[in-house]
Scaffold this motif. Structure first.
Motif, PDB file in Angstrom:
ATOM      1  N   VAL A  33       0.878  -1.165   0.000  1.00  0.00           N
ATOM      2  CA  VAL A  33       0.000   0.000   0.000  1.00  0.00           C
ATOM      3  C   VAL A  33       0.913   1.211   0.000  1.00  0.00           C
ATOM      4  O   VAL A  33       1.770   1.347   0.852  1.00  0.00           O
ATOM      5  CB  VAL A  33      -0.916   0.003   1.237  1.00  0.00           C
ATOM      6  N   ILE A  34       0.714   2.080  -0.961  1.00  0.00           N
ATOM      7  CA  ILE A  34       1.676   3.143  -1.217  1.00  0.00           C
ATOM      8  C   ILE A  34       1.118   4.516  -0.874  1.00  0.00           C
ATOM      9  O   ILE A  34      -0.032   4.820  -1.194  1.00  0.00           O
ATOM     10  CB  ILE A  34       2.087   3.150  -2.706  1.00  0.00           C
ATOM     11  N   SER A  35       1.964   5.320  -0.272  1.00  0.00           N
ATOM     12  CA  SER A  35       1.724   6.745  -0.142  1.00  0.00           C
ATOM     13  C   SER A  35       0.313   7.114   0.232  1.00  0.00           C
ATOM     14  O   SER A  35      -0.402   7.748  -0.519  1.00  0.00           O
ATOM     15  CB  SER A  35       2.096   7.433  -1.469  1.00  0.00           C
ATOM     16  N   GLY A  36      -0.089   6.711   1.399  1.00  0.00           N
ATOM     17  CA  GLY A  36      -1.456   6.976   1.816  1.00  0.00           C
ATOM     18  C   GLY A  36      -1.567   8.128   2.766  1.00  0.00           C
ATOM     19  O   GLY A  36      -0.599   8.803   3.077  1.00  0.00           O
ATOM     20  N   PRO A  37      -2.755   8.374   3.227  1.00  0.00           N
ATOM     21  CA  PRO A  37      -2.997   9.501   4.114  1.00  0.00           C
ATOM     22  C   PRO A  37      -2.391   9.294   5.492  1.00  0.00           C
ATOM     23  O   PRO A  37      -2.362   8.190   5.993  1.00  0.00           O
ATOM     24  CB  PRO A  37      -4.517   9.578   4.201  1.00  0.00           C
TER      25      PRO A  37
ATOM     26  N   CYS B 104      11.664   2.765   1.654  1.00  0.00           N
ATOM     27  CA  CYS B 104      10.769   2.628   2.811  1.00  0.00           C
ATOM     28  C   CYS B 104      10.161   1.237   2.943  1.00  0.00           C
ATOM     29  O   CYS B 104       9.114   1.084   3.582  1.00  0.00           O
ATOM     30  CB  CYS B 104       9.647   3.669   2.704  1.00  0.00           C
ATOM     31  N   SER B 105      10.786   0.226   2.361  1.00  0.00           N
ATOM     32  CA  SER B 105      10.189  -1.109   2.350  1.00  0.00           C
ATOM     33  C   SER B 105       9.970  -1.688   3.747  1.00  0.00           C
ATOM     34  O   SER B 105       9.063  -2.485   3.947  1.00  0.00           O
ATOM     35  CB  SER B 105      11.032  -2.072   1.514  1.00  0.00           C
ATOM     36  N   SER B 106      10.751  -1.265   4.713  1.00  0.00           N
ATOM     37  CA  SER B 106      10.586  -1.791   6.069  1.00  0.00           C
ATOM     38  C   SER B 106       9.272  -1.350   6.707  1.00  0.00           C
ATOM     39  O   SER B 106       8.850  -1.912   7.710  1.00  0.00           O
ATOM     40  CB  SER B 106      11.760  -1.370   6.959  1.00  0.00           C
ATOM     41  N   HIS B 107       8.612  -0.368   6.099  1.00  0.00           N
ATOM     42  CA  HIS B 107       7.351   0.140   6.646  1.00  0.00           C
ATOM     43  C   HIS B 107       6.117  -0.505   6.019  1.00  0.00           C
ATOM     44  O   HIS B 107       4.996  -0.248   6.470  1.00  0.00           O
ATOM     45  CB  HIS B 107       7.270   1.658   6.464  1.00  0.00           C
ATOM     46  N   ILE B 108       6.288  -1.324   4.988  1.00  0.00           N
ATOM     47  CA  ILE B 108       5.166  -1.991   4.340  1.00  0.00           C
ATOM     48  C   ILE B 108       4.576  -2.984   5.324  1.00  0.00           C
ATOM     49  O   ILE B 108       5.324  -3.727   5.944  1.00  0.00           O
ATOM     50  CB  ILE B 108       5.637  -2.707   3.047  1.00  0.00           C
ATOM     51  N   PRO B 109       3.275  -3.045   5.543  1.00  0.00           N
ATOM     52  CA  PRO B 109       2.170  -2.420   4.822  1.00  0.00           C
ATOM     53  C   PRO B 109       1.567  -1.204   5.541  1.00  0.00           C
ATOM     54  O   PRO B 109       0.447  -0.805   5.222  1.00  0.00           O
ATOM     55  CB  PRO B 109       1.135  -3.547   4.764  1.00  0.00           C
ATOM     56  N   ASP B 110       2.267  -0.615   6.476  1.00  0.00           N
ATOM     57  CA  ASP B 110       1.721   0.516   7.252  1.00  0.00           C
ATOM     58  C   ASP B 110       1.724   1.796   6.413  1.00  0.00           C
ATOM     59  O   ASP B 110       2.736   2.458   6.263  1.00  0.00           O
ATOM     60  CB  ASP B 110       2.555   0.700   8.524  1.00  0.00           C
ATOM     61  N   ARG B 111       0.574   2.149   5.867  1.00  0.00           N
ATOM     62  CA  ARG B 111       0.472   3.288   4.952  1.00  0.00           C
ATOM     63  C   ARG B 111       0.908   4.589   5.617  1.00  0.00           C
ATOM     64  O   ARG B 111       1.563   5.419   4.989  1.00  0.00           O
ATOM     65  CB  ARG B 111      -0.973   3.397   4.447  1.00  0.00           C
ATOM     66  N   THR B 112       0.567   4.779   6.871  1.00  0.00           N
ATOM     67  CA  THR B 112       0.953   5.996   7.589  1.00  0.00           C
ATOM     68  C   THR B 112       2.478   6.084   7.704  1.00  0.00           C
ATOM     69  O   THR B 112       3.069   7.136   7.457  1.00  0.00           O
ATOM     70  CB  THR B 112       0.300   6.028   8.980  1.00  0.00           C
ATOM     71  N   ALA B 113       3.108   4.984   8.056  1.00  0.00           N
ATOM     72  CA  ALA B 113       4.569   4.964   8.190  1.00  0.00           C
ATOM     73  C   ALA B 113       5.254   5.143   6.834  1.00  0.00           C
ATOM     74  O   ALA B 113       6.278   5.822   6.741  1.00  0.00           O
ATOM     75  CB  ALA B 113       5.018   3.655   8.844  1.00  0.00           C
TER      76      ALA B 113
ATOM     77  N   CYS C 261       7.742   8.128   5.929  1.00  0.00           N
ATOM     78  CA  CYS C 261       9.069   7.800   5.412  1.00  0.00           C
ATOM     79  C   CYS C 261       9.336   8.535   4.106  1.00  0.00           C
ATOM     80  O   CYS C 261      10.400   9.134   3.929  1.00  0.00           O
ATOM     81  CB  CYS C 261       9.176   6.285   5.215  1.00  0.00           C
ATOM     82  N   LEU C 262       8.368   8.504   3.191  1.00  0.00           N
ATOM     83  CA  LEU C 262       8.544   9.200   1.914  1.00  0.00           C
ATOM     84  C   LEU C 262       8.750  10.692   2.130  1.00  0.00           C
ATOM     85  O   LEU C 262       9.601  11.303   1.492  1.00  0.00           O
ATOM     86  CB  LEU C 262       7.342   8.960   0.997  1.00  0.00           C
ATOM     87  N   ARG C 263       7.988  11.268   3.039  1.00  0.00           N
ATOM     88  CA  ARG C 263       8.140  12.701   3.317  1.00  0.00           C
ATOM     89  C   ARG C 263       9.512  13.005   3.892  1.00  0.00           C
ATOM     90  O   ARG C 263      10.120  14.023   3.562  1.00  0.00           O
ATOM     91  CB  ARG C 263       7.041  13.166   4.271  1.00  0.00           C
ATOM     92  N   SER C 264      10.015  12.130   4.752  1.00  0.00           N
ATOM     93  CA  SER C 264      11.321  12.373   5.373  1.00  0.00           C
ATOM     94  C   SER C 264      12.469  12.193   4.390  1.00  0.00           C
ATOM     95  O   SER C 264      13.565  12.699   4.623  1.00  0.00           O
ATOM     96  CB  SER C 264      11.512  11.453   6.582  1.00  0.00           C
TER      97      SER C 264
END
Length: 75
Positions: free
Chosen positions: A5-9, A33-42, A46-49
């Motif tokens: 799940v990519i780049s969610g709210p 940011c693969s270590s954060h999959i499937p947590d959309r918030t994380a 991660c993408l923002r950082s």
């Protein structure tokens, strides 16, 4: 086959990412940011950082989502 799940709210009130937004950021999610999959918030945090390291399309998606969020928050 892994599904991500990519780049969610970040906030529940934000829109779910479109197929185009997911496609734009898929490579960056797996690369950065693969270590954060499937947590959309994380994933989004991660993408923002790591915005400076994102591909052009994903950077644009994140900036547009952030700009839209900020303008709606100020109302």
């Amino acid at each position: 086959m892994a599904t991500a799940v990519i780049s969610g709210p970040v906030n529940a009130g934000e829109e779910t990412p479109t197929a185009e937004e997911k496609e734009a950021c898929m490579e960056d999610v797996f690369r950065l940011c693969s270590s954060h999959i499937p947590d959309r918030t994380a994933i989004t945090a991660c993408l923002r950082s790591k915005q400076a390291s994102l591909g052009q399309r994903c950077r644009y998606v994140i900036s547009v989502r952030d700009t839209g969020k900020k303008s709606s928050d100020s109302r």
